[in-house]
Motif scaffolding. Structure first.
Motif, PDB file in Angstrom:
ATOM      1  N   THR A 174     -31.642 -28.643  18.227  1.00 19.89           N
ATOM      2  CA  THR A 174     -31.960 -27.237  18.451  1.00 19.89           C
ATOM      3  C   THR A 174     -32.292 -26.940  19.904  1.00 19.89           C
ATOM      4  OG1 THR A 174     -32.791 -27.052  16.193  1.00 19.89           O
ATOM      5  CG2 THR A 174     -33.416 -25.309  17.741  1.00 19.89           C
ATOM      6  N   PHE A 175     -33.170 -27.729  20.498  1.00 15.61           N
ATOM      7  CA  PHE A 175     -33.666 -27.405  21.842  1.00 15.61           C
ATOM      8  C   PHE A 175     -33.256 -28.420  22.916  1.00 15.61           C
ATOM      9  CE2 PHE A 175     -36.759 -25.487  18.896  1.00 15.61           C
ATOM     10  CZ  PHE A 175     -36.611 -24.156  19.271  1.00 15.61           C
TER      11      PHE A 175
ATOM     12  N   GLY B 250     -13.249 -20.914  30.188  1.00 14.46           N
ATOM     13  CA  GLY B 250     -14.043 -21.959  30.807  1.00 14.46           C
ATOM     14  C   GLY B 250     -15.532 -21.740  30.595  1.00 14.46           C
ATOM     15  N   ILE B 251     -15.938 -21.801  29.341  1.00 12.00           N
ATOM     16  CA  ILE B 251     -17.348 -21.548  29.034  1.00 12.00           C
ATOM     17  C   ILE B 251     -18.261 -22.492  29.801  1.00 12.00           C
ATOM     18  CG2 ILE B 251     -17.191 -22.986  26.954  1.00 12.00           C
ATOM     19  CD1 ILE B 251     -19.371 -21.234  25.741  1.00 12.00           C
ATOM     20  N   ARG B 252     -17.826 -23.741  30.015  1.00 13.52           N
ATOM     21  CA  ARG B 252     -18.717 -24.682  30.687  1.00 13.52           C
ATOM     22  C   ARG B 252     -18.868 -24.370  32.175  1.00 13.52           C
ATOM     23  NH1 ARG B 252     -16.822 -29.460  33.169  1.00 13.52           N
ATOM     24  NH2 ARG B 252     -14.559 -29.641  33.357  1.00 13.52           N
ATOM     25  N   TYR B 253     -17.997 -23.526  32.747  1.00 18.00           N
ATOM     26  CA  TYR B 253     -18.141 -23.162  34.157  1.00 18.00           C
ATOM     27  C   TYR B 253     -19.356 -22.268  34.378  1.00 18.00           C
ATOM     28  CZ  TYR B 253     -13.213 -24.580  34.004  1.00 18.00           C
ATOM     29  OH  TYR B 253     -12.046 -25.257  33.787  1.00 18.00           O
TER      30      TYR B 253
ATOM     31  N   ALA C 128     -21.136 -23.796  16.182  1.00 19.94           N
ATOM     32  CA  ALA C 128     -20.921 -22.518  16.864  1.00 19.94           C
ATOM     33  C   ALA C 128     -19.423 -22.341  17.017  1.00 19.94           C
ATOM     34  CB  ALA C 128     -21.591 -22.526  18.238  1.00 19.94           C
ATOM     35  N   THR C 129     -18.916 -21.200  16.621  1.00 15.09           N
ATOM     36  CA  THR C 129     -17.474 -20.961  16.635  1.00 15.09           C
ATOM     37  C   THR C 129     -17.162 -19.720  17.463  1.00 15.09           C
ATOM     38  OG1 THR C 129     -17.166 -21.998  14.478  1.00 15.09           O
ATOM     39  CG2 THR C 129     -15.449 -20.487  15.210  1.00 15.09           C
ATOM     40  N   TYR C 130     -16.189 -19.856  18.342  1.00 16.97           N
ATOM     41  CA  TYR C 130     -15.730 -18.738  19.165  1.00 16.97           C
ATOM     42  C   TYR C 130     -14.218 -18.852  19.322  1.00 16.97           C
ATOM     43  CZ  TYR C 130     -15.494 -22.076  23.073  1.00 16.97           C
ATOM     44  OH  TYR C 130     -15.192 -23.141  23.875  1.00 16.97           O
ATOM     45  N   PHE C 131     -13.611 -17.883  19.992  1.00 23.91           N
ATOM     46  CA  PHE C 131     -12.161 -17.886  20.150  1.00 23.91           C
ATOM     47  C   PHE C 131     -11.773 -18.000  21.616  1.00 23.91           C
ATOM     48  CE2 PHE C 131     -12.182 -16.465  15.830  1.00 23.91           C
ATOM     49  CZ  PHE C 131     -10.938 -16.808  15.318  1.00 23.91           C
ATOM     50  N   ASP C 132     -10.832 -18.892  21.905  1.00 25.90           N
ATOM     51  CA  ASP C 132     -10.115 -18.938  23.172  1.00 25.90           C
ATOM     52  C   ASP C 132      -8.631 -18.871  22.829  1.00 25.90           C
ATOM     53  OD1 ASP C 132     -11.475 -18.873  25.640  1.00 25.90           O
ATOM     54  OD2 ASP C 132     -12.333 -20.846  25.316  1.00 25.90           O
ATOM     55  N   ALA C 133      -7.807 -19.536  23.591  1.00 22.61           N
ATOM     56  CA  ALA C 133      -6.367 -19.514  23.305  1.00 22.61           C
ATOM     57  C   ALA C 133      -5.748 -20.821  23.778  1.00 22.61           C
ATOM     58  CB  ALA C 133      -5.694 -18.328  23.987  1.00 22.61           C
TER      59      ALA C 133
ATOM     60  N   ALA D 194     -28.723 -26.132  20.191  1.00 28.79           N
ATOM     61  CA  ALA D 194     -28.299 -24.817  19.716  1.00 28.79           C
ATOM     62  C   ALA D 194     -28.793 -23.695  20.621  1.00 28.79           C
ATOM     63  CB  ALA D 194     -28.807 -24.605  18.287  1.00 28.79           C
ATOM     64  N   PHE D 195     -30.017 -23.829  21.148  1.00 27.90           N
ATOM     65  CA  PHE D 195     -30.579 -22.775  21.985  1.00 27.90           C
ATOM     66  C   PHE D 195     -29.713 -22.549  23.228  1.00 27.90           C
ATOM     67  CE2 PHE D 195     -33.323 -21.044  25.252  1.00 27.90           C
ATOM     68  CZ  PHE D 195     -34.018 -20.048  24.584  1.00 27.90           C
ATOM     69  N   LEU D 196     -29.363 -23.623  23.923  1.00 28.42           N
ATOM     70  CA  LEU D 196     -28.542 -23.508  25.134  1.00 28.42           C
ATOM     71  C   LEU D 196     -27.143 -22.992  24.811  1.00 28.42           C
ATOM     72  CD1 LEU D 196     -29.239 -26.621  27.396  1.00 28.42           C
ATOM     73  CD2 LEU D 196     -29.628 -24.215  27.934  1.00 28.42           C
ATOM     74  N   ILE D 197     -26.544 -23.527  23.758  1.00 29.18           N
ATOM     75  CA  ILE D 197     -25.187 -23.119  23.401  1.00 29.18           C
ATOM     76  C   ILE D 197     -25.156 -21.651  22.992  1.00 29.18           C
ATOM     77  CG2 ILE D 197     -23.340 -23.481  21.705  1.00 29.18           C
ATOM     78  CD1 ILE D 197     -24.082 -26.484  21.814  1.00 29.18           C
ATOM     79  N   LYS D 198     -26.170 -21.209  22.276  1.00 29.89           N
ATOM     80  CA  LYS D 198     -26.263 -19.798  21.897  1.00 29.89           C
ATOM     81  C   LYS D 198     -26.338 -18.915  23.133  1.00 29.89           C
ATOM     82  CE  LYS D 198     -26.919 -16.288  19.063  1.00 29.89           C
ATOM     83  NZ  LYS D 198     -25.870 -15.823  18.142  1.00 29.89           N
ATOM     84  N   ALA D 199     -27.147 -19.322  24.104  1.00 26.74           N
ATOM     85  CA  ALA D 199     -27.270 -18.535  25.333  1.00 26.74           C
ATOM     86  C   ALA D 199     -25.940 -18.492  26.085  1.00 26.74           C
ATOM     87  CB  ALA D 199     -28.360 -19.145  26.224  1.00 26.74           C
TER      88      ALA D 199
END
Length: 582
Positions: free
Chosen positions: A119-120, A77-80, A190-195, A144-149
């Motif tokens: 970006t910002f 739950g990244i958005r949490y 931006a790429t990450y792993f969940d399931a 991108a800045f917020l998502i990176k953080a």
């Protein structure tokens, strides 16, 4: 409650089920769990492992409500994070990492990509969203800045007990090389792993069966509802026969999701805990869209501020979800307007891929068991859970009711542990076994690599079973497929003419071990045939005829079951097979 349609016409009275008889003839347990979604079933398993005599009832089929209408995600739950729910995120990623190991037959890693077009953007709005839990003004996309953080923080939460890779960023050129069908104005991905959990219904059945196997004193049955209370006894009703009978327990666990308040009201304990929202999804048969996803989930924020996902499940593409306040007493359905909404948002990511309503082969909608939230916008309502306890003195006995408010798929084991600990405290008992790291059902002994899976399939193929059929059984049951294969080979078997994925003896196995109450249970919750749009009139007829001797149905009942299945699929899942049913 989904799929609760009453049959019409005169049919033979169904025989009393063994599971119901076990409740009626021994109408007492230390704990009664009401609700057969994943959280109720998880609590049932945990209590059974502690040696507690626990009974579970579910008014529909197992995993029929919100548990079966989920986004099929096992995620942290990244958005949490934006809501400040750090405890929930940490617990979620720990449980996600664990489920990849304890339930590898159903829970699979899912590469997730976020397309980013600035970006910002959103930097000024983010602090206000965090502080007020409300959208201020028009939604602003996150740059991108917020998502990176956010992903950096998410990686930090994911450190313990996990082996999923850390997130990575790609620029425009690399992004379009990897995903050439993306909008060409994408700046980054931006790429990450969940399931994901491809078979939430079957995983729920696995957890249930683990509980039943753990303790000979426990009992569980579907299609039984709690309709009232008389003194200390809860009145239970068999929804297949109409029979009512009393049942007594020291502790009642109300795990009925969005219907917690309604259940409490029927027990004479009115509450006002819940404020669920509707989430709808569609499933598409669209090879070009499937190829465009390249095996990844596309996860992004729509222009209206809603979080959207597009991702492949086997040979189909799942798209969701909405987040709409709803009356829990109304059957949730995916409306034509929601279908149009989903098709439009697909075009926002993959503009050159044409999607039409005819590509939709199935849709579903459920009510999230969220807490009452008054004026709080649905997207900002906490996805965390809490347990409300009430104790009453009834006829000289203490009766405790524990009501579950909230809860999500990913954290079901931790939530069940919490609920079980509360129950054990009421009973004056101590925990004997931990469920942490405990394999779930067919996850025990499941092959750990693709080559090991292939070897497993080849070692069980032959003697009338093709490698393709064995592979399908391994997907459906995990390592428990070996038990099913033994059952298939123990007698004469025939694969149905209408589908190569199911046979007469496998259907008999489901009836014997998985409490099939209605024909539609096989289509939606014992197999993925409905989800993948593979239901035909011929299949309905074949299943009806095959179930008749197994369930003691007469000819009129078979017709009623076929009509019921057709009606459920048409009215609640937008699948019309009426013209195929003779």
């Amino acid at each position: 409650m989904a799929d609760t349609i009453v049959n019409t016409g005169k049919t033979a009275a169904p025989a009393e089920r063994n599971e119901v008889r076990a409740l009626r003839e021994n109408p007492r347990a230390s704990v009664l769990v009401i609700g057969g979604g994943i959280n109720g079933v998880g609590t049932f398993r945990d209590l059974a492992l502690q040696g507690v005599d626990v009974a579970l009832v579910e008014r529909g089929d197992y995993c029929q409500g919100a548990s079966g209408a989920s986004s099929h995600m096992i995620h942290g739950g990244i958005r949490y994070l934006e809501n400040g729910e750090f405890r929930l995120v940490r617990e979620s990623v720990v449980e996600r990492n664990a489920l990849l190991k304890t339930a590898p037959h159903y829970v699979k890693p899912l590469q997730t990509t976020i397309p980013i077009y600035s970006t910002f953007s959103g930097i000024l709005a983010a602090p206000m969203r965090f502080l007020t839990h409300r959208q201020q003004g028009q939604p602003r996309e996150r740059g991108a800045f917020l998502i990176k953080a956010g992903l950096t923080m998410y990686d930090w939460f994911s450190r313990d007990g996990g082996s999923v890779p850390r997130h990575r960023f790609a620029g425009r050129r690399a992004s379009l090389a990897q995903l050439p069908d993306l909008r060409d104005d994408v700046r980054y991905t931006a790429t990450y792993f969940d399931a994901s959990v491809h078979n939430p219904e079957r995983m729920t059945l696995d957890v249930l069966r683990d509980g039943l196997n753990a303790n000979p004193d426990v009992r569980a049955t579907n299609y039984v509802s709690a309709v009232g209370r008389s003194g200390e006894a809860v009145t239970l009703r068999d929804e297949l026969t109409g029979e009512e009978f009393p049942f007594t327990a020291d502790v009642v666990v109300n795990a009925t999701g969005a219907w917690v308040d309604g259940t409490n009201d029927s027990l004479g304990e009115p509450s006002s805990y819940m404020g669920g929202t509707k989430g709808s999804h569609i499933v598409l048969d669209h090879p070009a869209l499937l190829a465009a996803c390249a095996g990844r989930e596309m996860f992004f924020e729509n222009t209206d501020g809603r979080i959207v996902l597009i991702y492949p499940i086997e040979d189909r593409v799942l798209v969701g979800t909405t987040d709409i306040d709803v009356d829990v007493d109304e059957q949730p359905v995916c409306t034509p307007e929601e279908v149009d909404y989903f098709i439009d948002l697909i075009g926002q990511v993959f503009p050159d891929i044409t999607v039409e309503p005819d590509h939709v082969v199935y849709s579903f909608s459920g009510v999230r068991p969220l807490p009452k939230h008054d004026e709080t916008q649905p997207g900002f309502v906490s996805r965390d859970y809490r347990i409300e306890q009430r104790q009453d003195r009834v006829q000289g006995r203490d009766v405790t009711t524990l009501s579950l408010v909230g809860g999500k798929w990913t954290t079901f084991r931790a939530l069940s542990e919490h609920m079980t600990n509360d129950v054990l405290e009421v009973l004056g008992r101590r925990r004997a076994v931990s469920t942490a790291g405990l394999p779930i059902g067919g996850g025990k002994g499941f092959p750990k690599t693709a080559s090991a899976e292939k070897a497993w399939v080849m070692s069980h193929a032959g003697d009338g079973l093709s490698a393709e059929r064995v592979e399908g059984l391994l997907i459906r049951y995990g390592a428990r497929a070996s038990e099913v294969i033994d059952h298939l080979r123990a007698g004469s078997d025939r694969v149905f003419d209408s589908t190569p994925e199911l046979s007469e003896r496998e259907l008999a196995y489901m009836v014997e071990h998985e409490q099939v109450g209605h024909l539609v249970d096989v289509l939606i919750r014992r197999t993925s045939l409905a989800f993948r749009g593979l239901v035909t009139g011929e299949l309905l007829r074949e299943l009806g005829d095959a179930l008749a001797p197994l369930k003691g149905w007469d000819a009129e009942t078979v017709i009623a079951e076929i009509e019921r299945a057709e009606r459920v699929l048409r009215e609640w899942h937008n699948v019309d097979v009426k013209d195929l049913v003779a």
